[in-house]
Design an enzyme around this catalytic site. Structure first.
Site, PDB file in Angstrom:
ATOM      1  N   HIS A 222      18.046   5.865 -11.449  1.00 59.44           N
ATOM      2  CA  HIS A 222      17.087   5.697 -10.351  1.00 59.44           C
ATOM      3  C   HIS A 222      16.318   6.971 -10.084  1.00 59.44           C
ATOM      4  O   HIS A 222      15.622   7.091  -9.096  1.00 59.44           O
ATOM      5  CB  HIS A 222      17.810   5.205  -9.099  1.00 59.44           C
ATOM      6  CG  HIS A 222      18.477   3.897  -9.338  1.00 59.44           C
ATOM      7  ND1 HIS A 222      19.722   3.803  -9.924  1.00 59.44           N
ATOM      8  CD2 HIS A 222      18.060   2.630  -9.138  1.00 59.44           C
ATOM      9  CE1 HIS A 222      20.042   2.527 -10.050  1.00 59.44           C
ATOM     10  NE2 HIS A 222      19.061   1.801  -9.586  1.00 59.44           N
TER      11      HIS A 222
ATOM     12  N   GLU B 144       0.819  -1.215   0.000  1.00 59.89           N
ATOM     13  CA  GLU B 144       0.000   0.000   0.000  1.00 59.89           C
ATOM     14  C   GLU B 144       0.857   1.273   0.000  1.00 59.89           C
ATOM     15  O   GLU B 144       0.527   2.253  -0.669  1.00 59.89           O
ATOM     16  CB  GLU B 144      -0.922   0.025   1.232  1.00 59.89           C
ATOM     17  CG  GLU B 144      -2.025  -1.018   1.240  1.00 59.89           C
ATOM     18  CD  GLU B 144      -1.571  -2.367   1.827  1.00 59.89           C
ATOM     19  OE1 GLU B 144      -0.342  -2.619   1.926  1.00 59.89           O
ATOM     20  OE2 GLU B 144      -2.450  -3.187   2.171  1.00 59.89           O
TER      21      GLU B 144
ATOM     22  N   CYS C 239      25.514  -3.645  -9.881  1.00 58.13           N
ATOM     23  CA  CYS C 239      24.817  -2.480  -9.326  1.00 58.13           C
ATOM     24  C   CYS C 239      25.477  -1.987  -8.063  1.00 58.13           C
ATOM     25  O   CYS C 239      26.470  -2.499  -7.620  1.00 58.13           O
ATOM     26  CB  CYS C 239      23.395  -2.842  -8.984  1.00 58.13           C
ATOM     27  SG  CYS C 239      22.389  -3.093 -10.409  1.00 58.13           S
TER      28      CYS C 239
ATOM     29  N   GLU D 292      26.576  -8.442  -2.838  1.00 59.14           N
ATOM     30  CA  GLU D 292      25.584  -8.422  -1.776  1.00 59.14           C
ATOM     31  C   GLU D 292      25.875  -9.335  -0.595  1.00 59.14           C
ATOM     32  O   GLU D 292      25.675  -8.980   0.546  1.00 59.14           O
ATOM     33  CB  GLU D 292      24.258  -8.831  -2.370  1.00 59.14           C
ATOM     34  CG  GLU D 292      23.119  -8.392  -1.552  1.00 59.14           C
ATOM     35  CD  GLU D 292      21.908  -8.331  -2.428  1.00 59.14           C
ATOM     36  OE1 GLU D 292      21.089  -9.233  -2.332  1.00 59.14           O
ATOM     37  OE2 GLU D 292      21.823  -7.400  -3.245  1.00 59.14           O
TER      38      GLU D 292
HETATM   39  N1  GLN Z   1      19.657  -6.379 -17.212  1.00 54.13           N
HETATM   40  C1  GLN Z   1      18.954  -5.896 -16.071  1.00 54.13           C
HETATM   41  C2  GLN Z   1      18.111  -4.695 -16.459  1.00 54.13           C
HETATM   42  O1  GLN Z   1      18.514  -3.993 -17.336  1.00 54.13           O
HETATM   43  C3  GLN Z   1      19.886  -5.498 -14.971  1.00 54.13           C
HETATM   44  C4  GLN Z   1      19.145  -4.987 -13.796  1.00 54.13           C
HETATM   45  C5  GLN Z   1      20.006  -4.715 -12.599  1.00 54.13           C
HETATM   46  O2  GLN Z   1      21.182  -4.613 -12.678  1.00 54.13           O
HETATM   47  N2  GLN Z   1      19.421  -4.601 -11.460  1.00 54.13           N
HETATM   48  O3  GLN Z   1      17.089  -4.426 -15.877  1.00 54.13           O
HETATM   49 ZN    ZN Z   2      22.070  -2.564 -12.314  1.00 53.97          ZN
END
Ligand code: GLN
Ligand code: ZN
Length: 757
Positions: free
Chosen positions: A696, A16, A645, A606
């Site tokens: 982002h 939500e 990432c 991660e």
């Molecule tokens: N190939 C994925 C995309 O372009 C990679 C996403 C990511 O790195 N989180 O969405």
């Molecule tokens: Zn990414």
């Protein structure tokens, strides 16, 4: 025995908060409505815990975006560029979170980083030399009062001063040490105010204490808390740690004036040892983190009760708690109507974990607990034979040889062959893979999932999206194209759905950052690929253009790290099982004429152990080989890309080189390109595309801005090795901003290219 919860998820059972926030961002609803939705959620979450009989319930674990950001705003740590916008309360907060571009001005978002070894991301607070740290916000107080009105005495929780300083970034000359006194004062006022309000307990979250700490760190910790705790009168303070053990500061912690210490006994491998060796002060409360806040498997009552009983000997004032915030697990199994009973039996999500806390806190007081039905039923589950076992897969893993992990010929030779094969211009442009997932794309998927359309109709639509996407990219003038990833919702779930051994949930969402949630699949049994997964989409896309189209896969480490793993076999075994599956897909793509294959390892870092001393033997020694296993069988002219990432790669840059990909793209724009120095210094060999803008945020980067980023990159990276791309996939972005951004990206690349000639 009393029970406690470190923190509770916030986005809502059915996300939500996500939906309300997104409407607010699009100005479809006003602030009042967003506040109302949030209030309802907090109330619901508190009541869940109250009904389950939890004794220590948190407040201020709620956040509109992220807890670190909340703390920064609370403590007046707001960089000038956001203040200048002269936005009001909530909007300045969201500007810091998401960036801002509008009437008031233009500012990029704060950097975002992985929260320790989880898939949650926090916003990195930024201190400037003129930052005046002061308690200026009131969120925690308001939420405490709000709970009080609901008839609940909660323990307010806030990121502790040490973790706050350790995870922040310092933009000017001043360092963390220069802010100690002001930070301590601000936290002390917070403590005082809660004391006055009559709060019984205050929880400081200090996960940074499970990182390696040196003498200066210990000094920082001690000085901060000696000042903060001086202000303590009636209120009790719980120092909460999680994600590991506090081996470097345990002795100091128990000597300090905390009333309670929260210790993680699941991920903290040395937690028992520390207590055994140094004891635990009788007058303090030990909050024992024994209910897993990160994984979804049922707790083994037999084992847990044994541990609790042992701990009781050391700490008579024992409270049973979660190992960390429940933020990292989904809400409830009640939402999962399609799981099989035998599957469901093995799981406990947040609400079910509350029940486990309750059951265990009662069982522990009962000398005849083995006769209780809840206990007997729990034991039965752990005695049953496991579902979805596959002998063949186990044998394949056992038969792996060194040569299966090595690609031939060597990089230099491949580079030469590939330059010839592809004839790409200097600074080739590309994207990371996904294109905006428009309403139409999402509708297609949901219609298929609801059974409104069949697979054929679904795929036809997907092919149509791919066609538009290829045309779009040709028009924009990108050099290496992608098919857009319209067939997948999520880069891990999609693969999981096409692999045996996985189990899926319908609504088991977990917050990843801000309004973004993920629904990690569950590795239940042995993993095996049964048929090609992406080949037809890639082949179709490649058929539409003369430019190379990248095949797009997710790597084994990321699939593993973004799934809920099994607890009965090692991560290494799981990584190799998945590696074999992806390898089969890679070879099928190659056979079908796909010449560039990207294997994303977005989440490689991660699960890197928080402590350096554990990095290799516990992780990198199998994670890097698992990736190599995927591509070691391809031809020299097939170009292997990878993508990563959010995270700091500086320290593992050599290990990334050892993945032996030909090209890597990664997030760089938000972390201010500091990675470039490291690439140069370590003589990084893989061709590289550090993201030239931040995807982002909906902000469109200007041509000049991208050119400037490229110039910086060229000062550190050989021009023959530099690629130009955004910093991540575009699936969360809108179409218009994406096209504008990519046009600017290609324009900038062309301009710089011309200058280089
Ligand atoms: N190939 C994925 C995309 O372009 C990679 C996403 C990511 O790195 N989180 O969405
Ligand atoms: Zn990414």
């Amino acid at each position: 025995m009393k029970s406690a919860v470190v923190g509770f998820p916030r986005v809502g059972k059915l996300r939500e908060l996500k939906f309300a926030s997104e409407k607010y961002f699009k100005k479809e609803i006003g602030k009042e409505e967003l506040l109302a939705v949030s209030r309802e959620l907090r109330k619901e979450h508190w009541n869940f815990q109250k009904r389950a009989g939890i004794d220590f319930i948190s407040s201020n674990d709620f956040s509109y975006y992220d807890g670190m950001l909340d703390t920064a705003v609370l403590m007046n740590v707001m960089p000038e560029k956001y203040r200048k916008l002269k936005l009001k309360g909530m909007d300045i907060y969201f500007a810091m979170a998401r960036g801002y571009q509008g009437e008031a001005g233009d500012a990029q978002a704060l950097a975002m980083k992985k929260w320790f070894n989880t898939n949650y991301h926090y916003m990195v607070p930024e201190f400037e030399d003129n930052t005046v740290v002061r308690l200026t916000g009131d969120k925690p107080f308001k939420e405490y009062e709000e709970a009080k009105k609901e008839g609940l005495e909660t323990k307010p929780v806030i990121i502790g001063a040490y973790t706050f300083l350790r995870l922040s970034r310092f933009n000017g000359i001043k360092r963390a040490e220069d802010f100690i006194s002001d930070v301590a004062k601000a936290y002390a006022s917070l403590l005082r105010r809660f004391d006055k309000m009559g709060a019984k307990w205050l929880q400081f979250d200090e996960p940074a204490l499970v990182m390696d700490m040196n003498k200066e760190d210990i000094f920082l910790l001690k000085i901060l808390y000696s000042k903060i705790l001086e202000e303590k009168k009636e209120i009790k303070v719980l120092l909460q740690t999680y994600f590991g053990d506090v081996r470097d500061c345990y002795e100091d912690l128990i000597a300090m004036d905390f009333d309670g210490i929260g210790i993680d006994f699941l991920e903290g491998r040395r937690s028992y040892e520390l207590i055994g060796k140094y004891g635990f002060p009788k007058e303090k409360v030990l909050f024992a983190g024994l209910i897993n806040g990160k994984n979804i498997w049922k707790c083994n009552y037999e084992k847990t009760l044994k541990k609790l009983n042992e701990l009781k000997n050391y700490a008579p004032q024992l409270v049973l708690s979660t190992s960390c915030s429940l933020l990292h697990v989904p809400y409830t199994l009640e939402n999962e109507t399609e799981l099989k009973e035998e599957e469901k039996q093995s799981f406990a999500f947040a609400l079910e974990k509350l029940q486990e806390l309750r059951n265990l806190s009662i069982l522990i007081e009962n000398d005849n607990f083995t006769k209780e039905t809840v206990y007997e039923e729990n034991c039965k589950i752990f005695k049953k034979e496991r579902l979805y076992q596959n002998r063949q897969v186990k044998e394949q893993v056992a038969a792996l040889q060194n040569s299966d992990f090595i690609r031939k010929p060597e990089r230099k030779e491949r580079e030469r062959i590939q330059k010839e094969e592809f004839g790409l211009p200097l600074l080739p442009t590309t994207t990371i893979g996904s294109f905006p997932q428009t309403q139409e794309v999402k509708r297609n998927r949901s219609s298929y999932k609801n059974g409104e359309i069949d697979k054929k109709a679904y795929d036809e639509k997907v092919f149509a999206f791919i066609k538009d996407c290829i045309n779009e990219q040709e028009e924009i003038g990108l050099d290496v194209l992608v098919h857009g990833e319209y067939e997948r919702n999520d880069m891990v779930e999609f693969f999981g759905e096409n692999l045996e051994g996985y189990v899926f949930t319908k609504r088991a969402w977990v917050q990843s950052y801000g309004t973004r949630c993920v629904k990690p699949p569950i590795i239940f049994g042995d993993v095996k690929r049964v048929k090609p997964i992406t080949v037809k989409y890639s082949v179709y896309a490649q058929g539409l253009t003369d430019k190379p189209v990248k095949g797009m896969l997710t790597g084994p480490v990321t699939i593993l790290n973004w799934s809920f793993p099994r607890e009965d076999i090692s991560l290494e075994q799981m990584a190799y099982q998945i590696g074999i599956a992806i390898r089969e897909e890679v070879l099928d793509l190659e056979k079908a004429g796909i010449r560039i294959i990207q294997i994303d390892e977005a989440a490689l870092k991660e699960k890197l152990p928080i402590r350096r001393s554990d990095w290799y033997k516990e992780y990198l020694d199998w994670a890097i080989p698992a990736f190599r296993l995927c591509h070691s069988g391809v031809k020299p002219e097939t170009q292997i890309h990878t993508h990563m990432c959010y995270s700091e790669f500086d320290e593992i840059i050599e290990d990334i080189d050892h993945m032996d990909a030909d090209v890597i793209s990664f997030e760089a724009s938000r972390s201010k390109l500091t990675i470039l120095d490291v690439l140069k210094e370590k003589n990084f060999e893989t061709e590289v595309g550090p993201g030239v803008y931040d995807i982002h945020s909906p902000r469109v980067p200007s041509v000049e801005e991208i050119e400037e980023a490229l110039s910086k990159m060229l000062s550190r990276i050989d021009k023959n090795k530099l690629w130009v791309n955004p910093d991540c996939g575009l699936k969360t972005r809108g179409t218009t901003e994406t096209i504008s951004s990519l046009r600017n990206l290609t324009a900038a690349a062309k301009a710089v290219r011309n200058r280089l000639k």
